[in-house]
Design an enzyme around this catalytic site. Structure first.
Site, mmCIF file in Angstrom:
data_model
loop_
_atom_site.group_PDB
_atom_site.id
_atom_site.type_symbol
_atom_site.label_atom_id
_atom_site.label_comp_id
_atom_site.label_asym_id
_atom_site.label_seq_id
_atom_site.Cartn_x
_atom_site.Cartn_y
_atom_site.Cartn_z
ATOM 1 N N HIS B 80 0.843 -1.202 0.000
ATOM 2 C CA HIS B 80 0.000 0.000 0.000
ATOM 3 C C HIS B 80 0.875 1.248 0.000
ATOM 4 O O HIS B 80 0.682 2.155 -0.807
ATOM 5 C CB HIS B 80 -0.934 -0.001 1.220
ATOM 6 C CG HIS B 80 -1.596 1.318 1.498
ATOM 7 N ND1 HIS B 80 -2.627 1.804 0.732
ATOM 8 C CD2 HIS B 80 -1.367 2.262 2.442
ATOM 9 C CE1 HIS B 80 -2.997 2.990 1.210
ATOM 10 N NE2 HIS B 80 -2.246 3.299 2.239
ATOM 11 N N ASP B 109 6.752 21.433 -26.699
ATOM 12 C CA ASP B 109 6.704 20.081 -26.123
ATOM 13 C C ASP B 109 7.771 20.025 -25.048
ATOM 14 O O ASP B 109 8.462 21.008 -24.775
ATOM 15 C CB ASP B 109 6.976 19.008 -27.206
ATOM 16 C CG ASP B 109 6.397 17.647 -26.820
ATOM 17 O OD1 ASP B 109 6.571 17.240 -25.652
ATOM 18 O OD2 ASP B 109 5.753 17.013 -27.670
ATOM 19 N N TRP B 145 7.190 -0.196 3.857
ATOM 20 C CA TRP B 145 7.680 0.489 2.646
ATOM 21 C C TRP B 145 9.062 1.077 2.881
ATOM 22 O O TRP B 145 9.790 1.353 1.935
ATOM 23 C CB TRP B 145 6.678 1.562 2.177
ATOM 24 C CG TRP B 145 6.835 2.897 2.817
ATOM 25 C CD1 TRP B 145 6.264 3.312 3.980
ATOM 26 C CD2 TRP B 145 7.612 4.014 2.344
ATOM 27 N NE1 TRP B 145 6.644 4.598 4.264
ATOM 28 C CE2 TRP B 145 7.456 5.054 3.276
ATOM 29 C CE3 TRP B 145 8.411 4.237 1.222
ATOM 30 C CZ2 TRP B 145 8.085 6.300 3.126
ATOM 31 C CZ3 TRP B 145 9.036 5.486 1.077
ATOM 32 C CH2 TRP B 145 8.860 6.485 2.016
ATOM 33 N N SER B 173 12.766 5.844 -13.897
ATOM 34 C CA SER B 173 11.672 6.599 -14.503
ATOM 35 C C SER B 173 11.594 8.007 -13.922
ATOM 36 O O SER B 173 11.502 8.991 -14.657
ATOM 37 C CB SER B 173 10.363 5.842 -14.276
ATOM 38 O OG SER B 173 9.274 6.686 -14.470
ATOM 39 N N SER B 174 11.664 8.108 -12.582
ATOM 40 C CA SER B 174 11.569 9.439 -11.952
ATOM 41 C C SER B 174 12.735 10.315 -12.351
ATOM 42 O O SER B 174 12.563 11.517 -12.597
ATOM 43 C CB SER B 174 11.590 9.325 -10.435
ATOM 44 O OG SER B 174 10.556 8.544 -9.990
ATOM 45 N N HIS B 257 13.545 11.779 3.466
ATOM 46 C CA HIS B 257 12.945 13.051 3.837
ATOM 47 C C HIS B 257 12.758 13.996 2.664
ATOM 48 O O HIS B 257 11.663 14.516 2.482
ATOM 49 C CB HIS B 257 13.588 13.731 5.038
ATOM 50 C CG HIS B 257 12.582 14.669 5.619
ATOM 51 N ND1 HIS B 257 11.534 14.230 6.386
ATOM 52 C CD2 HIS B 257 12.364 15.975 5.408
ATOM 53 C CE1 HIS B 257 10.729 15.238 6.639
ATOM 54 N NE2 HIS B 257 11.199 16.310 6.071
ATOM 55 N N GLU B 259 12.200 13.070 -0.172
ATOM 56 C CA GLU B 259 11.100 12.422 -0.889
ATOM 57 C C GLU B 259 9.735 12.963 -0.444
ATOM 58 O O GLU B 259 8.851 13.167 -1.274
ATOM 59 C CB GLU B 259 11.171 10.903 -0.668
ATOM 60 C CG GLU B 259 9.944 10.111 -1.078
ATOM 61 C CD GLU B 259 9.738 10.065 -2.579
ATOM 62 O OE1 GLU B 259 10.684 10.368 -3.327
ATOM 63 O OE2 GLU B 259 8.613 9.727 -2.998
ATOM 64 N N TYR B 261 9.049 15.882 0.479
ATOM 65 C CA TYR B 261 8.840 17.194 -0.152
ATOM 66 C C TYR B 261 8.641 17.064 -1.654
ATOM 67 O O TYR B 261 7.971 17.889 -2.268
ATOM 68 C CB TYR B 261 9.983 18.153 0.200
ATOM 69 C CG TYR B 261 9.948 18.464 1.666
ATOM 70 C CD1 TYR B 261 8.911 19.236 2.190
ATOM 71 C CD2 TYR B 261 10.857 17.914 2.550
ATOM 72 C CE1 TYR B 261 8.809 19.466 3.534
ATOM 73 C CE2 TYR B 261 10.764 18.139 3.905
ATOM 74 C CZ TYR B 261 9.728 18.913 4.388
ATOM 75 O OH TYR B 261 9.623 19.121 5.729
ATOM 76 N N SER B 272 -1.227 27.173 -5.257
ATOM 77 C CA SER B 272 -0.887 28.584 -5.479
ATOM 78 C C SER B 272 -1.379 29.087 -6.823
ATOM 79 O O SER B 272 -1.449 30.296 -7.052
ATOM 80 C CB SER B 272 0.632 28.784 -5.420
ATOM 81 O OG SER B 272 1.136 28.302 -4.216
ATOM 82 N N HIS B 306 15.269 12.982 12.100
ATOM 83 C CA HIS B 306 14.095 13.115 12.977
ATOM 84 C C HIS B 306 13.169 11.901 12.840
ATOM 85 O O HIS B 306 12.251 11.746 13.615
ATOM 86 C CB HIS B 306 13.348 14.426 12.741
ATOM 87 C CG HIS B 306 12.713 14.571 11.404
ATOM 88 N ND1 HIS B 306 12.551 15.773 10.780
ATOM 89 C CD2 HIS B 306 12.195 13.661 10.556
ATOM 90 C CE1 HIS B 306 11.977 15.596 9.618
ATOM 91 N NE2 HIS B 306 11.741 14.330 9.457
ATOM 92 N N HIS B 307 13.434 11.046 11.831
ATOM 93 C CA HIS B 307 12.690 9.792 11.744
ATOM 94 C C HIS B 307 13.295 8.745 12.672
ATOM 95 O O HIS B 307 12.792 7.637 12.764
ATOM 96 C CB HIS B 307 12.730 9.255 10.308
ATOM 97 C CG HIS B 307 12.060 10.156 9.318
ATOM 98 N ND1 HIS B 307 10.729 10.047 8.986
ATOM 99 C CD2 HIS B 307 12.522 11.205 8.599
ATOM 100 C CE1 HIS B 307 10.416 10.972 8.098
ATOM 101 N NE2 HIS B 307 11.482 11.693 7.847
ATOM 102 N N THR B 332 7.161 26.992 5.534
ATOM 103 C CA THR B 332 5.831 26.430 5.306
ATOM 104 C C THR B 332 4.769 27.400 5.803
ATOM 105 O O THR B 332 3.734 27.587 5.160
ATOM 106 C CB THR B 332 5.697 25.071 6.016
ATOM 107 O OG1 THR B 332 6.856 24.302 5.739
ATOM 108 C CG2 THR B 332 4.493 24.319 5.521
ATOM 109 N N LYS B 335 4.110 30.040 3.348
ATOM 110 C CA LYS B 335 3.193 29.608 2.295
ATOM 111 C C LYS B 335 1.746 29.661 2.761
ATOM 112 O O LYS B 335 0.876 30.189 2.058
ATOM 113 C CB LYS B 335 3.522 28.183 1.872
ATOM 114 C CG LYS B 335 4.747 28.112 1.005
ATOM 115 C CD LYS B 335 5.116 26.686 0.754
ATOM 116 C CE LYS B 335 6.232 26.604 -0.253
ATOM 117 N NZ LYS B 335 5.816 27.052 -1.582
ATOM 118 N N ARG B 454 1.465 1.202 14.943
ATOM 119 C CA ARG B 454 1.136 1.036 13.530
ATOM 120 C C ARG B 454 1.614 -0.336 13.045
ATOM 121 O O ARG B 454 2.365 -1.014 13.737
ATOM 122 C CB ARG B 454 1.769 2.157 12.705
ATOM 123 C CG ARG B 454 3.271 2.184 12.768
ATOM 124 C CD ARG B 454 3.848 3.446 12.153
ATOM 125 N NE ARG B 454 3.870 3.383 10.700
ATOM 126 C CZ ARG B 454 4.816 3.948 9.940
ATOM 127 N NH1 ARG B 454 5.802 4.630 10.505
ATOM 128 N NH2 ARG B 454 4.780 3.850 8.638
#
Lengths: 183, 531
Positions: B80, B109, B145, B173-174, B257, B259, B261, B272, B306-307, B332, B335, B454
């Protein structure tokens, strides 16, 4: 600016620069491995202790402090050994040398080579836990049903931070027979 | 920026023989076709990943094990997460980038159209490998994951190789997609389109693309290390061989991390764009938005640990990562206040894209605040690995990223299809989603604070009531997305003819071309007027 019509050449230049970043970052990922080791070596971050014997340097014994050193052992999966410390914990003064014994017995029907990997908690104390002699510096080949008492000679550095009064030394025992055989 | 020419809308179809049927989509190098492919692919992945979540919620509907075995439950949570992150959210934003960036900067293009085709068409293979592992003897990946070593190495169920190669393909791909975006933006802007005149979606995706090329290679590296540790006897993360399992977490989160963002910055860009259009005011602070995006991207590289507060870091490390993390709240906040100030005293109207955008601002802020709570080292020891974390990242990823994708789709759908969608059905989609998503994720905060861990298929009895509500919210949210599918399909097939610029407050070059957007746009670059 881009007032001129873009040419395939300008795309190629940009793509080349970006590919350089991509390759560089891939290499950086692998460079993190030795960098992490160096960083941990300096900071003692990961609780790794010295992996070679140190000579005992007598800076005197600090009898005003007593530090409790606890010993725990784990068997990594599938190693059929009995492995335990003969004493659970010991009180030492910083700077004082001590010898403790660990007991190991191979309960399998064939010879197995074991390797104990030490780790100290809290990690920050790892740099102050000095091993003069340790069975973990060597491999332990044991025949079937063979038993052995293994010695650890250590001292705790007098510079151990004041707020640490208990250290835990953990040994994890791994079966490295296959790795030895493949060498 | 505005344009004073409409001559870009002429059709060029007669220049090329168009392959028809499946070949049109297989061989296409057109940015609009590829954008469409990305968007449909990500929607299918949303349904697949959502289907897995439905099984998870069905199992958690009541305490005890009813439906699935614990090992299969772990496979569900793992796939998931992987499918939603790499299959739903990221390709959806790449789809938006493909469709909109050339039209927003006045380019004909993408810069590298053939690579564009390739970067899309390897994705279905990656996800076939990943999803196919469900049907193999060993089962799908079951290590979360985040694939922490030694779960993914020593204790792997045999699916690690499939997982690793799937991630490699997704990464390639990315990276190709990101390179394409950067080259397009740097080299193909219309004359007069300076960097500081680019629409914010272009800016945010430009910065996202840099994050992608910086961290996706690190992910490729770490999965390669996991692969060799598992199958080739290396010891990167194996303490017996001199490695360190905690190092895995450092390398993974160095990727992980930035990732997060990667998955939210394009959302900022979409919101925006939409809020000024329906508040009928210019964005309160364009340049502050650009600088805030760049600061978030830079800070994202120095907050990864921080993880990992509970891995036994020294106090200095914990303080450093805590303060750096809290620092991200500043850009943030810039924003969020920017969006609020844009709406302030605007002539607001509440069309569907605006509804989703306002919901985004409120609910993303809730997710941001719970992130701030998690950033505090002392309390993180309590929240770590509980449902509080699950609540936090679903607020930022579902009501954040996913809602911005809905908002963007409803905003540009008339341009893509040439039809207006059914407003009533879309209203139903919005209201069903907003109610059910909060029923789904809000009680998770309380579950986490009460200590529910979890990734566990069973739980203590005192969590039963909240979990029942969460599951009901989950099923309702899942079903609501079928409404979205209905709106989109109806809109493609029929509907009121959309004007070239269906939203009177909208700005940008994309509204100067016809609706639906012709197959080729801006073959001659538009002139950008100074304002």
């Amino acid at each position: 600016m881009t007032s001129d019509k873009p040419t395939p050449q300008s795309h190629t230049t940009t793509v080349k620069k970006l590919m350089f970043v991509v390759v560089g970052m891939f290499a950086f990922g692998f460079a993190l491995v030795p960098l992490y080791d160096v960083f941990c070596d300096i900071t003692g971050l990961n609780g790794k202790t010295n992996d070679e014997a140190v000579a005992y340097t007598a800076d005197g014994i600090d009898t005003s402090r007593t530090v409790t050193v606890q010993f725990i052992t784990h068997n990594a999966k599938q190693i059929p050994w009995k492995f335990k410390p003969l004493i659970q914990q010991i009180k030492v003064h910083p700077g004082e040398q001590k010898v403790v014994k660990f007991y190991a017995k191979n309960q399998a029907t064939q010879a197995i080579v074991g390797q104990a990997v030490p780790s100290v908690s809290p990690g920050i104390a790892a740099g102050y836990f000095q091993k003069i002699e340790c069975f973990c510096f060597e491999r332990q080949p044991l025949q079937a049903d063979e038993e052995v008492e293994m010695a650890l000679q250590f001292y705790v550095d007098v510079d151990l931070p004041k707020d640490i009064s208990t250290l835990t030394l953990s040994y994890t025992l791994y079966d490295i027979s296959e790795k030895i055989a493949s060498l | 920026m505005t344009t004073d020419t409409l001559e870009n809308t002429e059709h060029h179809e007669e220049h090329h023989a168009q392959p028809s049927g499946i070949k049109r989509w297989l061989y296409t190098t057109n940015h609009k076709d590829i954008g469409t492919l990305y968007l449909w692919f990500s929607f299918i992945m949303l349904l697949v990943g959502g289907g897995l979540a439905m099984i998870i919620r069905a199992e958690l509907f009541q305490p005890g094990l009813q439906i699935v075995e614990p090992d299969f439950f772990n496979q569900l949570t793992t796939t998931h997460g992987l499918i939603m992150v790499f299959g739903a959210i990221m390709p959806a934003f790449t789809g938006f980038a493909n469709w909109m960036i050339p039209m927003m900067i006045g380019a004909p293009d993408m810069a590298l159209p053939r690579m564009n085709n390739w970067s899309f068409w390897i994705l279905p293979f990656a996800f076939s490998i990943l999803i196919g592992s469900f049907f193999m003897e060993s089962g799908a990946p079951n290590f979360g994951w985040t694939f922490y070593a030694p779960l993914s190495t020593t204790y792997s169920n045999g699916s690690t190789a499939f997982f690793v190669f799937a991630v490699h393909i997704m990464g390639i791909s990315s990276i190709m997609g990101a390179i394409n975006v950067i080259v397009t933006i740097m080299n193909m802007r219309a004359p007069g389109m300076t960097y500081m005149k680019m629409p914010l979606f272009v800016w945010t995706f430009f910065i996202t693309a840099y994050l992608l090329i910086a961290v996706m290679p690190v992910l490729a590296g770490v999965v390669t290390m996991v692969l060799t540790d598992t199958y080739f006897g290396t010891s990167f993360f194996n303490a017996a061989g001199g490695g360190d399992p905690v190092m895995f977490q450092h390398i993974f989160w160095f990727f992980g991390h930035p990732e997060v963002y990667i998955m939210i910055l394009p959302a900022f860009g979409i919101v925006s764009t939409i809020i000024p259009a329906f508040a009928r005011k210019k964005l309160f602070g364009y340049s502050s938005m650009v600088y805030a995006t760049a600061s978030i991207a830079l800070l994202s590289f120095i907050v990864w640990a921080h993880h990992m507060f509970t891995t036994g870091m020294p106090l200095f490390g914990e303080l450093f990562f805590m303060y750096c993390t809290m620092l991200i709240a500043v850009p943030t906040g810039v924003k969020v206040f920017n969006w609020v100030a844009t709406m302030w005293r605007g002539s607001m109207s509440f069309e569907i894209p605006m509804l989703f955008s306002i919901a985004f601002v409120i609910l993303f802020t809730i997710g941001g605040f719970s992130g701030l709570m998690l950033a505090l080292t002392p309390v993180d020891f309590q929240y770590h690995d509980t449902y509080f974390v699950v609540a936090h990242f679903h607020y930022v990823l579902v009501t954040g990223s996913l809602f911005s994708i809905f908002a963007g789709t409803y905003y540009w759908l008339p341009k893509w299809t040439g039809h207006m969608y059914n407003q009533t059905l879309a209203q139903w989609h919005f209201w069903c989603s907003i109610i059910s998503v909060n029923l789904l994720f809000f009680p998770m905060h309380f579950l986490g604070l009460a200590g529910m861990p979890r990734r566990i298929p069973d739980y203590a009895l005192q969590f039963a009531d909240f979990n029942k509500w969460v599951s009901i919210g989950g099923f309702a949210f899942g079903l609501s997305q079928l409404l979205f599918l209905a709106v989109v399909i109806k809109c493609i097939r029929s509907g009121e003819k959309a004007a070239d610029k269906p939203w009177d407050g909208a700005e940008g070059l994309e509204w100067t071309v016809a609706s639906p957007a012709p197959y080729h746009t801006f073959s001659t670059p538009p002139a950008i007027k100074d304002e």
